[in-house]
Scaffold this motif. Structure first.
Motif, PDB file in Angstrom:
ATOM      1  N   LEU A 133       0.828  -1.205   0.000  1.00 40.03           N
ATOM      2  CA  LEU A 133       0.000   0.000   0.000  1.00 40.03           C
ATOM      3  C   LEU A 133       0.864   1.257   0.000  1.00 40.03           C
ATOM      4  O   LEU A 133       1.901   1.306   0.655  1.00 40.03           O
ATOM      5  N   ASP A 134       0.409   2.282  -0.703  1.00 38.76           N
ATOM      6  CA  ASP A 134       1.103   3.568  -0.774  1.00 38.76           C
ATOM      7  C   ASP A 134       0.180   4.625  -0.196  1.00 38.76           C
ATOM      8  O   ASP A 134      -1.014   4.642  -0.489  1.00 38.76           O
ATOM      9  N   ASP A 135       0.726   5.510   0.647  1.00 42.66           N
ATOM     10  CA  ASP A 135      -0.082   6.600   1.183  1.00 42.66           C
ATOM     11  C   ASP A 135      -0.433   7.548   0.041  1.00 42.66           C
ATOM     12  O   ASP A 135       0.427   7.917  -0.754  1.00 42.66           O
ATOM     13  N   VAL A 136      -1.694   7.939  -0.050  1.00 43.20           N
ATOM     14  CA  VAL A 136      -2.144   8.760  -1.172  1.00 43.20           C
ATOM     15  C   VAL A 136      -2.391  10.213  -0.787  1.00 43.20           C
ATOM     16  O   VAL A 136      -2.859  10.984  -1.613  1.00 43.20           O
ATOM     17  N   THR A 137      -2.083  10.597   0.452  1.00 41.41           N
ATOM     18  CA  THR A 137      -2.284  12.000   0.843  1.00 41.41           C
ATOM     19  C   THR A 137      -0.986  12.589   1.376  1.00 41.41           C
ATOM     20  O   THR A 137      -0.060  12.818   0.612  1.00 41.41           O
ATOM     21  N   VAL A 138      -0.883  12.810   2.659  1.00 40.77           N
ATOM     22  CA  VAL A 138       0.246  13.526   3.256  1.00 40.77           C
ATOM     23  C   VAL A 138       1.571  12.801   3.074  1.00 40.77           C
ATOM     24  O   VAL A 138       2.577  13.397   2.748  1.00 40.77           O
ATOM     25  N   GLY A 139       1.599  11.513   3.290  1.00 40.11           N
ATOM     26  CA  GLY A 139       2.836  10.735   3.187  1.00 40.11           C
ATOM     27  C   GLY A 139       2.996  10.084   1.831  1.00 40.11           C
ATOM     28  O   GLY A 139       3.514   8.974   1.739  1.00 40.11           O
ATOM     29  N   ALA A 140       2.566  10.757   0.768  1.00 37.75           N
ATOM     30  CA  ALA A 140       2.608  10.172  -0.576  1.00 37.75           C
ATOM     31  C   ALA A 140       3.993   9.620  -0.875  1.00 37.75           C
ATOM     32  O   ALA A 140       4.985  10.310  -0.719  1.00 37.75           O
ATOM     33  N   GLY A 141       4.049   8.360  -1.255  1.00 43.00           N
ATOM     34  CA  GLY A 141       5.319   7.706  -1.544  1.00 43.00           C
ATOM     35  C   GLY A 141       5.783   6.807  -0.420  1.00 43.00           C
ATOM     36  O   GLY A 141       6.685   6.008  -0.609  1.00 43.00           O
ATOM     37  N   SER A 142       5.176   6.917   0.774  1.00 45.73           N
ATOM     38  CA  SER A 142       5.516   6.019   1.881  1.00 45.73           C
ATOM     39  C   SER A 142       4.783   4.702   1.655  1.00 45.73           C
ATOM     40  O   SER A 142       3.560   4.685   1.534  1.00 45.73           O
ATOM     41  N   VAL A 143       5.510   3.607   1.610  1.00 49.47           N
ATOM     42  CA  VAL A 143       4.941   2.314   1.250  1.00 49.47           C
ATOM     43  C   VAL A 143       4.906   1.385   2.460  1.00 49.47           C
ATOM     44  O   VAL A 143       5.897   1.230   3.164  1.00 49.47           O
ATOM     45  N   LEU A 144       3.732   0.775   2.674  1.00 53.98           N
ATOM     46  CA  LEU A 144       3.526  -0.189   3.756  1.00 53.98           C
ATOM     47  C   LEU A 144       3.244  -1.555   3.146  1.00 53.98           C
ATOM     48  O   LEU A 144       2.425  -1.680   2.237  1.00 53.98           O
ATOM     49  N   VAL A 145       3.938  -2.575   3.640  1.00 55.91           N
ATOM     50  CA  VAL A 145       3.628  -3.954   3.279  1.00 55.91           C
ATOM     51  C   VAL A 145       2.909  -4.531   4.487  1.00 55.91           C
ATOM     52  O   VAL A 145       3.431  -4.509   5.603  1.00 55.91           O
TER      53      VAL A 145
END
Length: 182
Positions: free
Chosen positions: A62-74
């Motif tokens: 998953l990729d953050d789509v707002t403030v943390g755009a580009g931060s990826v969580l598995v």
């Protein structure tokens, strides 16, 4: 590689050169999601039909789509109706001071046909500008594209909009991604 500097944590992770969305865009996205959830709940089938959740392991990226755009969580979830979830951030960008390392939690999922709605609680190992507390609510919507592939939206926040710890930052994590069922 240092956290918070925008460097890649895994060399295979894609490099996103996006900036965080402006506040009015984040507010518009948040309101749209709230309205969509409200309509979904109102238009949903009777509660008795929401009992098709099968036990299994679901892994998502998953990729953050707002403030943390580009931060990826598995993230991984194991269970049926009741389940446990765990996740690790593999990419850290646009989060002050940096993205957390680990997410652990439990939730309940209602399933109807290919649609899954989940609610629960997660513990996030670090506080930052997105999640002002370590304990957060967890809301999930996913749609099964096939027997093995699904798309998913996760929202994690501590609830300052409903009066819980208003002084803490609460942008929340708004994560969108794809997953696989094992």
């Amino acid at each position: 590689m240092t956290r918070g500097s925008g460097t890649r944590l895994l060399p295979v992770a894609p490099r996103f050169h996006s900036r965080a969305a402006p506040p009015r865009v984040r507010i518009a996205i948040r309101r749209t999601v709230q309205v969509a959830l409200a309509w979904l709940v109102l238009a949903a089938a009777p509660a008795l039909a929401w009992d098709e959740t099968k036990r299994g392991l679901r892994l998502s990226v998953l990729d953050d789509v707002t403030v943390g755009a580009g931060s990826v969580l598995v993230s991984a979830r194991y269970g049926g109706g009741w389940g446990l979830k765990a996740g690790v951030w593999v990419r850290d960008i646009h989060v002050v001071p940096n993205a957390p390392n680990v997410l652990l939690g439990a939730n309940y999922v209602w399933t109807y046909a290919k649609l899954r709605l989940g609610a629960g609680v997660v513990w996030i190992d670090q506080e930052n500008s997105n999640n002002g507390t370590r304990w957060n609510f967890d809301f999930t919507i996913s749609y099964d594209l096939s027997d093995r592939v699904f798309c998913e939206y996760q929202h994690n926040s501590h609830g300052s909009t409903v009066g819980i710890k208003k002084e803490a930052s609460n942008e929340g994590w708004n994560l969108l991604g794809i997953g696989f069922v094992f």
